[in-house]
Design a protein around this motif. Structure first.
Motif, PDB file in Angstrom:
ATOM      1  N   ALA A  12      25.363  86.067   2.768  1.00  0.00           N
ATOM      2  CA  ALA A  12      25.488  85.815   4.201  1.00  0.00           C
ATOM      3  C   ALA A  12      25.209  87.084   4.982  1.00  0.00           C
ATOM      4  O   ALA A  12      25.542  88.183   4.537  1.00  0.00           O
ATOM      5  N   ILE A  14      26.490  88.305   8.497  1.00  0.00           N
ATOM      6  CA  ILE A  14      27.432  88.019   9.584  1.00  0.00           C
ATOM      7  C   ILE A  14      27.062  88.947  10.739  1.00  0.00           C
ATOM      8  O   ILE A  14      27.177  90.163  10.628  1.00  0.00           O
ATOM      9  N   ARG A  93      26.994  92.544   9.082  1.00  0.00           N
ATOM     10  CA  ARG A  93      27.628  92.725   7.775  1.00  0.00           C
ATOM     11  C   ARG A  93      26.909  91.857   6.743  1.00  0.00           C
ATOM     12  O   ARG A  93      26.713  90.665   6.974  1.00  0.00           O
ATOM     13  N   ILE A  94      26.540  92.469   5.636  1.00  0.00           N
ATOM     14  CA  ILE A  94      25.860  91.765   4.550  1.00  0.00           C
ATOM     15  C   ILE A  94      26.906  91.458   3.480  1.00  0.00           C
ATOM     16  O   ILE A  94      27.594  92.369   3.011  1.00  0.00           O
ATOM     17  N   ALA A  95      27.026  90.179   3.127  1.00  0.00           N
ATOM     18  CA  ALA A  95      28.134  89.749   2.266  1.00  0.00           C
ATOM     19  C   ALA A  95      27.655  88.831   1.164  1.00  0.00           C
ATOM     20  O   ALA A  95      26.739  88.027   1.354  1.00  0.00           O
TER      21      ALA A  95
ATOM     22  N   TYR B  10      34.705  95.605   1.424  1.00  0.00           N
ATOM     23  CA  TYR B  10      35.935  94.918   1.805  1.00  0.00           C
ATOM     24  C   TYR B  10      35.586  93.438   1.794  1.00  0.00           C
ATOM     25  O   TYR B  10      34.451  93.073   1.432  1.00  0.00           O
ATOM     26  N   ILE B  14      35.205  83.535   5.862  1.00  0.00           N
ATOM     27  CA  ILE B  14      34.421  82.907   6.935  1.00  0.00           C
ATOM     28  C   ILE B  14      34.873  81.452   7.025  1.00  0.00           C
ATOM     29  O   ILE B  14      34.676  80.672   6.090  1.00  0.00           O
ATOM     30  N   ALA B  95      33.952  86.036   0.881  1.00  0.00           N
ATOM     31  CA  ALA B  95      32.773  86.891   0.723  1.00  0.00           C
ATOM     32  C   ALA B  95      33.154  88.349   0.569  1.00  0.00           C
ATOM     33  O   ALA B  95      34.113  88.829   1.166  1.00  0.00           O
ATOM     34  N   LYS B  96      32.376  89.045  -0.218  1.00  0.00           N
ATOM     35  CA  LYS B  96      32.526  90.490  -0.356  1.00  0.00           C
ATOM     36  C   LYS B  96      31.501  91.173   0.546  1.00  0.00           C
ATOM     37  O   LYS B  96      30.288  90.980   0.387  1.00  0.00           O
ATOM     38  N   ILE B  97      31.988  91.956   1.506  1.00  0.00           N
ATOM     39  CA  ILE B  97      31.075  92.689   2.389  1.00  0.00           C
ATOM     40  C   ILE B  97      30.553  93.885   1.607  1.00  0.00           C
ATOM     41  O   ILE B  97      31.331  94.738   1.171  1.00  0.00           O
ATOM     42  N   GLU B  98      29.251  93.919   1.459  1.00  0.00           N
ATOM     43  CA  GLU B  98      28.650  94.964   0.634  1.00  0.00           C
ATOM     44  C   GLU B  98      28.066  96.092   1.469  1.00  0.00           C
ATOM     45  O   GLU B  98      27.905  97.218   0.991  1.00  0.00           O
ATOM     46  N   ARG B  99      27.723  95.778   2.738  1.00  0.00           N
ATOM     47  CA  ARG B  99      27.007  96.747   3.568  1.00  0.00           C
ATOM     48  C   ARG B  99      27.197  96.353   5.013  1.00  0.00           C
ATOM     49  O   ARG B  99      27.303  95.161   5.308  1.00  0.00           O
ATOM     50  N   ASP B 100      27.275  97.309   5.922  1.00  0.00           N
ATOM     51  CA  ASP B 100      27.298  96.947   7.338  1.00  0.00           C
ATOM     52  C   ASP B 100      26.688  98.052   8.178  1.00  0.00           C
ATOM     53  O   ASP B 100      26.530  99.194   7.718  1.00  0.00           O
ATOM     54  N   TYR B 101      26.266  97.696   9.370  1.00  0.00           N
ATOM     55  CA  TYR B 101      25.756  98.693  10.314  1.00  0.00           C
ATOM     56  C   TYR B 101      25.961  98.157  11.709  1.00  0.00           C
ATOM     57  O   TYR B 101      26.076  96.955  11.921  1.00  0.00           O
TER      58      TYR B 101
END
Lengths: 110, 110
Positions: A12, A14, A93-95, B10, B14, B95-101
């Motif tokens: 996903a 987000i 956010r990439i999930a 983290y 959803i 879901a596991k958040i793997e990356r964000d910006y």
């Protein structure tokens, strides 16, 4: 409405955002981006809602399809316009979806 | 608004839903559940928006804190009321958040 998604795992994006004032071409571009996303390999579905905060969750088969969507030329132009004109702030956010479960009211109830 | 979240990884829950007609105590319980969630160990933040579709994303430190929140007695009662009274349909995705910006407009621009 609620996206039909396969058995996990899948991915996903987000996207949480606060808009600037006025439309400034946002609505048309937003519709176009959904249409374009639907044509991408690995796209599964999308859900959106907005009040003061907007949340759009798009669902994808894998990280590679998310990467290719990010690199799509028309999408890249739209993201640049987003930073310039449409968003006060946003967070992406990439999930990895690891588990899901759902509920559907029987059609004979309310 | 946009939840302040730590450096990944983290976790997110959803929750996408379509409501039934009428409030039926939903708004008060929804506020109460946010208050209660904030008190849980491992809670990070929450984002919500609703039009025809509602999307609430809550952020958590790890799967164990999500599990404990699910087992919270008052939350369990609320979920039962949700299935009985408030929701036409819903889907919950873990879901596991793997990356964000993120992006924040400079305060001197519009």
């Amino acid at each position: 409405m609620i996206a039909k998604t396969p058995k996990p795992p899948y991915y996903a994006v987000i996207f949480s955002s606060v808009r600037t004032e006025g439309d400034n071409g946002y609505a048309a571009m937003s519709d176009r981006m959904v249409e374009l996303a639907k044509q991408q390999d690995g796209f599964i579905g999308v859900e959106s809602a907005r009040n003061e905060l907007g949340i759009t969750v798009s669902y994808w088969r894998d990280l590679d399809s998310i990467r290719k969507w990010k690199e799509n030329a028309e999408h890249t132009v739209a993201r640049e316009k987003g930073r310039r004109d449409w968003y006060q702030s946003f967070k992406t956010r990439i999930a990895k979806i690891e588990r899901d479960y759902d509920f559907e009211r029987n059609s004979d109830e309310q």
